[in-house]
Design an enzyme around this catalytic site. Structure first.
Site, mmCIF file in Angstrom:
data_model
loop_
_atom_site.group_PDB
_atom_site.id
_atom_site.type_symbol
_atom_site.label_atom_id
_atom_site.label_comp_id
_atom_site.label_asym_id
_atom_site.label_seq_id
_atom_site.Cartn_x
_atom_site.Cartn_y
_atom_site.Cartn_z
ATOM 1 N N VAL A 170 43.974 50.219 36.809
ATOM 2 C CA VAL A 170 44.323 51.552 37.164
ATOM 3 C C VAL A 170 44.344 52.115 38.312
ATOM 4 C CG1 VAL A 170 43.476 53.842 36.144
ATOM 5 C CG2 VAL A 170 43.827 52.382 34.510
ATOM 6 N N HIS A 171 43.337 51.484 39.131
ATOM 7 C CA HIS A 171 43.093 52.038 40.605
ATOM 8 C C HIS A 171 44.191 51.507 41.352
ATOM 9 C CE1 HIS A 171 41.101 52.273 44.306
ATOM 10 N NE2 HIS A 171 41.210 51.066 44.682
ATOM 11 N N ILE A 172 44.861 50.268 41.087
ATOM 12 C CA ILE A 172 45.910 49.776 41.822
ATOM 13 C C ILE A 172 47.094 50.702 41.388
ATOM 14 C CG2 ILE A 172 47.570 48.083 42.240
ATOM 15 C CD1 ILE A 172 45.172 46.052 41.785
#
Length: 210
Positions: A170-172
């Site tokens: 999700v962060h990427i």
């Protein structure tokens, strides 16, 4: 006006960026080695680390490096990740977030509510991995614990790793979705226009400092 929008604002120091990329690199190594040890169908990944014995040896030591670096990272970022009234309002307007209607959202600081929630998930996962990893580290610690504790720690380790992998994905995705975020962690700077659009309260804070 155009020149003002493209004026650069420092978002991350060289030390913060270096620490971030060490965490990213060790995470990749841990994910690959952990999957190799998790299921026989992925045991072939041990070839990346010199075979099964070396994978079992290296995995916990790489984990310690990641944990220590993350503790330093979290210590620097903690004060920017305290939830505020504006963050709670931001969460109530998720439709505007998804539709990219940022002009309707409340002004946020260095990180928005989504980033702050992700930060808390990372902290919990890191703690879960560290504590459970110590318990199941056969070479040094596991003989101090009863079998039921080792089994419970193994489950906690697997669950924490799975949640962490999903959170990093999700962060990427978010870093790619919000154009300019990845550049900030690579070069350390963002344009004033980017700061004004995505983190207006933080932008105002930087202007006051100057």
């Amino acid at each position: 006006m155009s020149e003002q929008r493209h004026r650069l604002i420092k978002r991350y120091s060289p030390g913060e960026r270096t620490n971030h990329w060490i965490i990213a690199l060790t995470f990749i190594l841990l994910a690959l080695s952990g999957l190799a040890l998790f299921h026989p169908s992925m045991y072939w990944l041990t070839n990346l680390f010199g075979g099964g014995p070396w994978t079992r040896i290296l995995h916990p030591f790489i984990g310690l490096v990641m944990f220590v670096c993350f503790v330093v990272f979290a210590g620097h970022m903690w004060r920017h990740n305290v939830m505020t009234k504006a963050d709670r309002q931001w969460m109530r307007q998720l439709n505007d977030v998804v539709e990219n209607r940022e002009e309707k959202l409340p002004e946020v600081g260095k990180y928005n509510a989504g980033q702050k929630l992700l930060f808390y998930v990372l902290v919990l996962c890191m703690l879960g991995l560290f504590v459970s990893g110590i318990v199941i580290w056969r070479e040094f610690f596991s003989f101090y614990f009863p079998m039921w504790a080792i089994r419970a720690a193994s489950v906690l380790h697997a669950v924490s790793a799975l949640v962490l992998i999903c959170a990093i994905i999700v962060h990427i995705y978010a870093a790619i979705w919000v154009k300019g975020s990845l550049t900030a962690m690579l070069r350390g700077y963002v344009s004033a226009g980017w700061a004004w659009k995505h983190h207006r309260a933080w932008f105002r804070e930087q202007v006051r400092k100057e």
